[in-house]
Motif scaffolding. Structure first.
Motif, PDB file in Angstrom:
ATOM      1  N   HIS A 261     -40.296  -6.372 -55.074  1.00 48.42           N
ATOM      2  CA  HIS A 261     -40.525  -7.811 -54.930  1.00 48.42           C
ATOM      3  C   HIS A 261     -39.361  -8.499 -54.225  1.00 48.42           C
ATOM      4  CE1 HIS A 261     -43.982  -9.416 -57.669  1.00 48.42           C
ATOM      5  NE2 HIS A 261     -44.410  -8.734 -56.630  1.00 48.42           N
ATOM      6  N   SER A 262     -38.720  -7.798 -53.324  1.00 52.65           N
ATOM      7  CA  SER A 262     -37.582  -8.392 -52.628  1.00 52.65           C
ATOM      8  C   SER A 262     -37.774  -8.442 -51.121  1.00 52.65           C
ATOM      9  CB  SER A 262     -36.300  -7.618 -52.968  1.00 52.65           C
ATOM     10  OG  SER A 262     -36.017  -7.708 -54.361  1.00 52.65           O
ATOM     11  N   GLY A 263     -38.995  -8.151 -50.667  1.00 48.07           N
ATOM     12  CA  GLY A 263     -39.288  -8.278 -49.246  1.00 48.07           C
ATOM     13  C   GLY A 263     -39.233  -6.991 -48.461  1.00 48.07           C
ATOM     14  N   THR A 308     -47.508  -7.712 -49.761  1.00 51.76           N
ATOM     15  CA  THR A 308     -46.524  -8.415 -50.595  1.00 51.76           C
ATOM     16  C   THR A 308     -45.290  -8.783 -49.781  1.00 51.76           C
ATOM     17  OG1 THR A 308     -47.281  -7.308 -52.610  1.00 51.76           O
ATOM     18  CG2 THR A 308     -45.052  -8.220 -52.637  1.00 51.76           C
ATOM     19  N   LEU A 312     -43.906 -12.653 -49.072  1.00 46.71           N
ATOM     20  CA  LEU A 312     -42.540 -13.070 -49.377  1.00 46.71           C
ATOM     21  C   LEU A 312     -41.848 -13.613 -48.129  1.00 46.71           C
ATOM     22  CD1 LEU A 312     -41.535 -10.135 -51.739  1.00 46.71           C
ATOM     23  CD2 LEU A 312     -41.646 -12.541 -52.383  1.00 46.71           C
TER      24      LEU A 312
END
Length: 475
Positions: A261-263, A308, A312
């Motif tokens: 979830h950090s790109g 995802t 982001l």
């Protein structure tokens, strides 16, 4: 990569000496065995206080006023040198956690294995860590380590030099000294930063055994920074993945969020699979991915993570519920189809498949209920998209998890795992007016009626069936 200001090499730098005075590291005369840092004075590096959080500066200056050492350290220093905006700012000091709490009324102490001070400024938290010392003497085992070498407790305090060599990667062991705004490098981190190299401090296998999560951090930082892994740092990753079995599932959940979830989730996923680490986190999914479906590789997870990453990058919201629904869908889908083949109705089959896969996964990566429940709802709604008659589509539109489940359906269709026509129908249906929706439902009902086989009258039972009757019966 934007390089930091280029300090001279350690061989030629005239300021390569122990920091002294103003509460800094003791001189070599008082501590002759301590490693000496490369000291880069303010004019020769690119870090400016204008780019440091105002609250982090408050903590640094206040500790300094109380005669403690105060340094910005870790990812904040690394990112500033790379020209990136740091996500957070960490402080290292010789003050103990209890002393930090005495200085700051807005401070809370956390952790038992690794005692830390959190100084709160509204929603921003400045983490303050006391310099760590050598918790385990060379060649000895203590109650602070288990039989595999994993550190169980780490609250032995020491000097800044010891603290630097206890950190994981050289690029994370750079210190910005608020006393004179200089930069301290104890592990040749500046050179690694310039060369885009990620290297562990010390013996890599020993460092991974001390804390196996460092293997996941190695993958994460390599992907985040676009760095290459040093050969010695990379080699143990292929053989030490099993050590993650001893890590608390809740901690592995946190690390999974940081990875995916950090790109750069897709890149992290590919590297984890390369080193065999993904199989330690999600073995059921890896077992499915190792096989092709109808002659084609399974691309659903890759597409989901790429989606995802895109969201982001565009500043859109993401949720762990959707992430884990993607990561675990393939074993759920396969079990669902097995249960359908055994005669289970769709809703019951999906409930059982989701329960079985989720229960096994919880012992590895523990997903909190606030995410696991909506994750399972996303799965449970997938069979309901097939039901496009009567009032069912309208009821499904009002479900609180409809949008996430619809996005999931579209992703399945893009990966070739669901019918593109079905996803397109739902796209048009939710965007249509009330009259248009009624028309779509009526057209669907008419098609289903035309496909329904006709029942022949009893008087025709002895007659030879016509060609049309044969086709109808076949349909």
């Amino acid at each position: 990569m934007q390089e930091p200001s280029s300090p001279p090499s350690s061989a030629s730098h005239p300021a390569r000496k122990p920091a002294s005075g103003s509460g800094c590291e003791p001189t070599s005369a008082s501590n002759p065995g301590a490693p000496q840092p490369l000291i880069v004075p303010r004019p020769e590096h690119s870090i400016s206080r204008a780019n440091i959080s105002e609250n982090a500066l408050k903590v640094l200056y206040r500790l300094r006023q109380e005669s403690f050492q105060a340094h910005l350290v870790g990812g904040g220093v690394r990112d500033l040198l790379l020209g990136h905006e740091p996500k957070d700012f960490d402080v290292a000091t010789d003050a103990t956690p209890e002393q930090v709490r005495q200085v700051f009324r807005n401070c809370r102490l956390i952790g038992r294995r690794f005692r830390l001070a959190h100084v709160h400024f509204g929603r921003e938290i400045i983490e303050v860590a006391t310099f760590r010392g050598n918790a385990v003497p060379d060649g000895e085992e203590t109650e602070q380590q288990d039989e595999t070498g994993r550190i169980l407790r780490d609250n032995t305090y020491g000097s800044i030099a010891e603290d630097a060599l206890r950190r994981d990667f050289t690029v994370n062991a750079l210190y910005y000294n608020i006393a004179d705004f200089s930069l301290l490098d104890y592990a040749d981190g500046l050179s690694d930063l310039r060369h885009g190299r990620l290297r562990l401090i010390g013996d890599p296998e020993q460092r991974y055994r001390e804390d196996p999560v460092r293997m996941l951090r190695a993958v994460r930082f390599a992907c985040k920074l676009g760095f290459t892994l040093d050969e010695g740092t990379e080699a143990p990753l292929f053989k030490l993945g099993h050590l993650l079995e001893d890590i608390a599932p809740a901690r592995l959940f946190d690390e999974s969020i940081k990875l995916f979830h950090s790109g750069y989730g897709l890149a992290a996923f590919e590297k984890l699979r390369q080193y065999g680490l993904f199989a330690q986190l999600f073995p059921a999914t890896e077992a499915c991915l190792a096989h092709e479906q109808d002659g084609f590789p399974i691309t659903f997870v890759s597409r989901g993570l790429a989606n995802t990453d895109r969201r982001l990058a565009e500043g859109q919201s993401v949720t762990p519920a959707f992430l884990f629904a993607v990561l675990m869908w393939e074993p759920v889908r396969r079990r669902f189809e097995q249960l359908l083949a055994d005669g289970e109705i769709a809703s019951e089959a999906m409930f059982k498949a989701a329960s079985e896969v989720s229960r096994r996964q919880q012992s590895l990566v523990s997903i909190p209920k606030r995410f696991s429940l909506p994750m399972r709802e996303i799965w449970s709604l997938q069979p309901r998209f097939e039901q496009r008659d009567g009032k069912r589509p309208q009821r499904l539109l009002t479900h609180p998890r409809f949008r996430a489940a619809y996005d999931f359906l579209v992703l399945r269709a893009q990966a070739g795992e669901a019918d593109l026509e079905l996803a397109d129908w739902w796209t048009r249906f939710q965007e249509a007016s009330a009259d248009e929706r009624a028309s779509m439902l009526e057209r669907g009902a008419m098609k289903r009626r035309r496909r329904r086989p006709r029942r022949r009258k009893s008087s025709q039972a002895t007659d030879a069936p016509s060609h049309a009757d044969t086709l109808d019966a076949a349909n």
